[in-house]
Enzyme design. Structure first.
Site, PDB file in Angstrom:
ATOM      1  N   SER A   1       0.882  -1.160   0.000  1.00 25.03           N
ATOM      2  CA  SER A   1       0.000   0.000   0.000  1.00 25.03           C
ATOM      3  C   SER A   1       0.917   1.206   0.000  1.00 25.03           C
ATOM      4  O   SER A   1       1.942   1.211   0.685  1.00 25.03           O
ATOM      5  CB  SER A   1      -0.875   0.031   1.252  1.00 25.03           C
ATOM      6  OG  SER A   1      -1.697  -1.102   1.313  1.00 25.03           O
ATOM      7  N   CYS A   2       0.579   2.233  -0.770  1.00 26.47           N
ATOM      8  CA  CYS A   2       1.380   3.455  -0.798  1.00 26.47           C
ATOM      9  C   CYS A   2       0.409   4.627  -0.836  1.00 26.47           C
ATOM     10  O   CYS A   2      -0.390   4.739  -1.774  1.00 26.47           O
ATOM     11  CB  CYS A   2       2.301   3.474  -2.011  1.00 26.47           C
ATOM     12  SG  CYS A   2       3.460   4.862  -2.012  1.00 26.47           S
ATOM     13  N   VAL A   3       0.470   5.453   0.179  1.00 28.47           N
ATOM     14  CA  VAL A   3      -0.472   6.565   0.288  1.00 28.47           C
ATOM     15  C   VAL A   3       0.271   7.861   0.575  1.00 28.47           C
ATOM     16  O   VAL A   3       1.372   7.865   1.120  1.00 28.47           O
ATOM     17  CB  VAL A   3      -1.516   6.317   1.393  1.00 28.47           C
ATOM     18  CG1 VAL A   3      -2.365   5.098   1.076  1.00 28.47           C
ATOM     19  CG2 VAL A   3      -0.859   6.164   2.755  1.00 28.47           C
TER      20      VAL A   3
END
Length: 124
Positions: A102-104
């Protein structure tokens, strides 16, 4: 539950551990680009900061007797998605096994850094 602590990665800046091993699985706290030798945030842009984060993660993985190849999940926090491509260049050199991710983008990170990364890995 085993607490993982190494002087080769930055000490926790709060009431938490660098990482824990539970039932053979390593869970790291988020790693930011602090040089463990100086305690200071590394100078430079996203590439330099990502490189330091990878060095810090590597030190924790080694202390837990595992490697990047055993990481199966990462969570990445960027202060600016404009840094996404440059971050991926460095990230891809280390996570060659392509774990789930996940990359936010987040509004702000501790000490004004550009990124933070946490990992989950199987220990050997």
């Amino acid at each position: 539950m085993q607490i993982i602590n190494t002087t080769s990665a930055p000490a926790a800046i709060g009431p938490y551990s660098q990482a824990l091993v539970v039932n053979g699985v390593l869970y790291t706290s988020g790693q930011i680009p602090i040089d463990p030798a100086t305690g200071a945030v590394v100078e430079g842009g996203i590439k330099e900061q990502t490189l330091q984060v990878m060095k810090n993660i590597k030190a924790i993985l080694e202390e837990a007797n595992t490697t990047f190849e055993n990481v199966f999940k990462t969570t990445c926090f960027l202060s600016d998605m404009g840094n996404f491509a440059a971050f991926n260049e460095v990230y891809g050199e280390y996570f060659t096994g392509k774990p789930a991710r996940s990359c936010v983008a987040v509004k702000e990170l501790p000490k004004g850094v550009l990124l933070e990364v946490e990992v989950i890995a199987v220990t050997k």
